[in-house]
Every structure is written in C-alpha cells, then in structure tokens.
Design a protein around this motif. Sequence first.
Motif, PDB file in Angstrom:
ATOM      1  N   TYR A 175       0.818  -1.217   0.000  1.00  0.00           N
ATOM      2  CA  TYR A 175       0.000   0.000   0.000  1.00  0.00           C
ATOM      3  C   TYR A 175       0.852   1.267   0.000  1.00  0.00           C
ATOM      4  CZ  TYR A 175      -4.484  -2.348   0.683  1.00  0.00           C
ATOM      5  OH  TYR A 175      -5.616  -3.105   0.504  1.00  0.00           O
ATOM      6  N   SER A 176       2.141   1.128   0.288  1.00  0.00           N
ATOM      7  CA  SER A 176       3.007   2.304   0.391  1.00  0.00           C
ATOM      8  C   SER A 176       3.196   3.005  -0.954  1.00  0.00           C
ATOM      9  CB  SER A 176       4.373   1.912   0.963  1.00  0.00           C
ATOM     10  OG  SER A 176       5.105   1.102   0.054  1.00  0.00           O
ATOM     11  N   ASP A 177       2.867   2.338  -2.051  1.00  0.00           N
ATOM     12  CA  ASP A 177       2.947   2.981  -3.356  1.00  0.00           C
ATOM     13  C   ASP A 177       1.884   4.069  -3.508  1.00  0.00           C
ATOM     14  OD1 ASP A 177       4.972   1.223  -4.116  1.00  0.00           O
ATOM     15  OD2 ASP A 177       3.566  -0.237  -4.929  1.00  0.00           O
ATOM     16  N   ASP A 178       0.782   3.926  -2.761  1.00  0.00           N
ATOM     17  CA  ASP A 178      -0.378   4.799  -2.965  1.00  0.00           C
ATOM     18  C   ASP A 178      -0.648   5.775  -1.829  1.00  0.00           C
ATOM     19  OD1 ASP A 178      -1.065   3.470  -5.436  1.00  0.00           O
ATOM     20  OD2 ASP A 178      -1.834   1.820  -4.220  1.00  0.00           O
ATOM     21  N   VAL A 179      -0.139   5.481  -0.627  1.00  0.00           N
ATOM     22  CA  VAL A 179      -0.454   6.327   0.524  1.00  0.00           C
ATOM     23  C   VAL A 179       0.811   6.696   1.295  1.00  0.00           C
ATOM     24  CG1 VAL A 179      -2.763   5.324   0.757  1.00  0.00           C
ATOM     25  CG2 VAL A 179      -0.859   4.364   2.067  1.00  0.00           C
ATOM     26  N   ASP A 180       0.663   7.659   2.199  1.00  0.00           N
ATOM     27  CA  ASP A 180       1.788   8.115   3.020  1.00  0.00           C
ATOM     28  C   ASP A 180       2.001   7.241   4.256  1.00  0.00           C
ATOM     29  OD1 ASP A 180       2.253  10.573   1.475  1.00  0.00           O
ATOM     30  OD2 ASP A 180       0.311  11.218   2.287  1.00  0.00           O
ATOM     31  N   ILE A 181       0.894   6.791   4.845  1.00  0.00           N
ATOM     32  CA  ILE A 181       0.960   6.008   6.076  1.00  0.00           C
ATOM     33  C   ILE A 181       0.009   4.817   5.959  1.00  0.00           C
ATOM     34  CG2 ILE A 181       0.836   6.053   8.595  1.00  0.00           C
ATOM     35  CD1 ILE A 181       0.922   9.093   8.499  1.00  0.00           C
ATOM     36  N   VAL A 182       0.491   3.646   6.391  1.00  0.00           N
ATOM     37  CA  VAL A 182      -0.338   2.438   6.415  1.00  0.00           C
ATOM     38  C   VAL A 182      -0.413   1.950   7.855  1.00  0.00           C
ATOM     39  CG1 VAL A 182      -0.724   0.139   5.465  1.00  0.00           C
ATOM     40  CG2 VAL A 182       0.580   1.832   4.135  1.00  0.00           C
ATOM     41  N   TYR A 183      -1.632   1.837   8.370  1.00  0.00           N
ATOM     42  CA  TYR A 183      -1.851   1.357   9.733  1.00  0.00           C
ATOM     43  C   TYR A 183      -2.384  -0.060   9.708  1.00  0.00           C
ATOM     44  CZ  TYR A 183      -1.607   6.321  10.942  1.00  0.00           C
ATOM     45  OH  TYR A 183      -1.197   7.611  11.090  1.00  0.00           O
ATOM     46  N   GLY A 184      -1.893  -0.883  10.636  1.00  0.00           N
ATOM     47  CA  GLY A 184      -2.459  -2.210  10.802  1.00  0.00           C
ATOM     48  C   GLY A 184      -3.684  -2.163  11.694  1.00  0.00           C
ATOM     49  N   SER A 185      -4.519  -3.165  11.594  1.00  0.00           N
ATOM     50  CA  SER A 185      -5.683  -3.306  12.473  1.00  0.00           C
ATOM     51  C   SER A 185      -5.720  -4.713  13.037  1.00  0.00           C
ATOM     52  CB  SER A 185      -6.984  -3.019  11.714  1.00  0.00           C
ATOM     53  OG  SER A 185      -8.110  -3.335  12.538  1.00  0.00           O
ATOM     54  N   ARG A 186      -5.920  -4.816  14.365  1.00  0.00           N
ATOM     55  CA  ARG A 186      -5.965  -6.127  15.033  1.00  0.00           C
ATOM     56  C   ARG A 186      -7.380  -6.564  15.378  1.00  0.00           C
ATOM     57  NH1 ARG A 186      -3.472  -3.994  20.219  1.00  0.00           N
ATOM     58  NH2 ARG A 186      -5.032  -2.462  19.574  1.00  0.00           N
ATOM     59  N   THR A 187      -8.391  -5.814  14.959  1.00  0.00           N
ATOM     60  CA  THR A 187      -9.752  -6.075  15.438  1.00  0.00           C
ATOM     61  C   THR A 187     -10.623  -6.850  14.450  1.00  0.00           C
ATOM     62  OG1 THR A 187     -10.559  -3.947  14.610  1.00  0.00           O
ATOM     63  CG2 THR A 187      -9.697  -3.996  16.857  1.00  0.00           C
ATOM     64  N   VAL A 188     -10.082  -7.182  13.286  1.00  0.00           N
ATOM     65  CA  VAL A 188     -10.854  -7.950  12.297  1.00  0.00           C
ATOM     66  C   VAL A 188     -10.851  -9.413  12.723  1.00  0.00           C
ATOM     67  CG1 VAL A 188     -11.070  -8.607   9.885  1.00  0.00           C
ATOM     68  CG2 VAL A 188     -10.232  -6.311  10.491  1.00  0.00           C
ATOM     69  N   ASN A 189     -12.022  -9.960  12.955  1.00  0.00           N
ATOM     70  CA  ASN A 189     -12.186 -11.254  13.606  1.00  0.00           C
ATOM     71  C   ASN A 189     -11.362 -12.374  12.978  1.00  0.00           C
ATOM     72  OD1 ASN A 189     -13.529 -12.968  15.587  1.00  0.00           O
ATOM     73  ND2 ASN A 189     -14.609 -13.858  13.833  1.00  0.00           N
ATOM     74  N   HIS A 190     -11.349 -12.474  11.666  1.00  0.00           N
ATOM     75  CA  HIS A 190     -10.673 -13.590  10.989  1.00  0.00           C
ATOM     76  C   HIS A 190      -9.157 -13.550  11.135  1.00  0.00           C
ATOM     77  CE1 HIS A 190     -14.450 -14.812   9.321  1.00  0.00           C
ATOM     78  NE2 HIS A 190     -14.618 -13.666   8.691  1.00  0.00           N
TER      79      HIS A 190
END
Length: 249
Positions: A108-123
């Motif tokens: 995703y770094s090709d398209d945005v400045d900052i990429v955040y992870g998320s730990r709350t997606v159940n799967h």
Amino acid sequence: MYKNKRVSVILPTYNEKDSIKKVIEDFFSIKDITNDRIVDEIIVINNNAKEGTSEEVAKTKAKEIMEPVQGYGAAIQRGFMEASGDLLVVCEPDDTFIADDIIKLLSYSDDVDIVYGSRTVNHFIWTGANMGWFLRWGNWAVAKMIEILFNTNYLSDVGCTFRLISRNALIKIQDKFLVRSNFFGPEMMVRGFLMKMKCVQIPVNYKSRVGESSVIGNFFKAFKLGIQMIILVLSMRFRLEKKIIKLMQ
C-alpha cells in the motif's frame, strides 16, 4: 529493499527479552521474488528494557539504541530519528504480529503516506491472542471517534503498533509529535489526518505474545490507557492538546 526504496524496521523494547531475537530474525528472513532481503535495517530502541535484552539483540544483525526517556512514544520517536530508510515500519518485538505481514503494508506504500495495521478484524485474530471484548471494542470505538471527528477513511483499531510511514511523510509530521508515553499511537494517526496525508488501515494477523504486556496485560492499565486516548483525541479535535498532553504525561 522494496522497489528501490530502503526499508527500516523499528522495534521498541521494554519487556520482550524472550521474543526479540526471533522477531528480528523473522523480519530479516523476508525475501522478495528475486530472493533479495526486503528489510535493510532493524533498529531496536532499548527503552530501559529487561536485563538480558541487549545480549539477545547482540546475537543478531540489528542495531540497538538506548533511549532513557521512558515511554512508547519516546522510543518510537527515537527510532524515527535513528532509522535511515525511505520506508519506516514500526512493530512490537513481542511476537504478537507476523513479520510477513510487512508485505501487506509495503504494497500500500505505493499509494499512501501512512499504512496502519488493524488487530480487530475477527478472521485475523488468532486463538490465544490478547484481544478480548474490552480491548477489541474499546479500540474500535476510539477509532470510530477519530473517523467521525476528523472525517477520515475507515478505521477499526487505534492501538495497533504495526504501521508504516514514508520518509517524506515523516519529515512533514515529525516535529509535531508531543506524546512520549503509551498513547502515542492515536496522536500519530490524528496528526496525519490533520495534515491531510493519505492514510489507510488494513487487517494484520494478531496472535498471543511471548511473556506479559506491561500495559494491556493489566485490565486497569488498559482501561486507563483507553481513557487517555479518548481525552487525547478530543483535545486534538479542539486544538487543546498542548495543555492536555502535558497534564497526562
């Protein structure tokens, strides 16, 4: 390297002696399709870490930096200062994350400045992970508060410490940071949105950690951190953060 960009990984450490060597080796072992190593350097920020941590880091090719000012924010900001990469990745060395997920962030770094992870997606939450209902829904609720108050893109986690920022974005935002303690994560998020940076949040795997967390392993400390995050977000919405952060740290 990733597409001719140098990649740095920053690992702040306090109570991760038993897992840090494995995490460092996991990141250094990631290769691209040409079998070249993706991670160019790993900076370990020793934030008054448990005795024996330095000896574990010394067994690897990571560079250790001592940061005496206690606090997650202080450690990360020192890491940003020390790292030389074009793309800077922050992660925890407690083995809760999977190093290979760095590929998701980099893509995703090709398209945005900052990429955040998320730990709350159940799967993506593994059995045994410390993501009970309080932490999961608490992080989701504060993330939604940011989403509404600052009119952001979709957010589902405010406390995930696996994230990526480009060097160009860091240069613009670095001198704005005020938080030295554990609620640095949401400050970084809000700063980016206030500066109209392009950001995205994506799910990452989250599993059980090695050892006990100094914060989220304790309900009362986790609750206090959640309250601090809420106060921080509200104060930043009304541009009162300089006074409020000084009182909370």
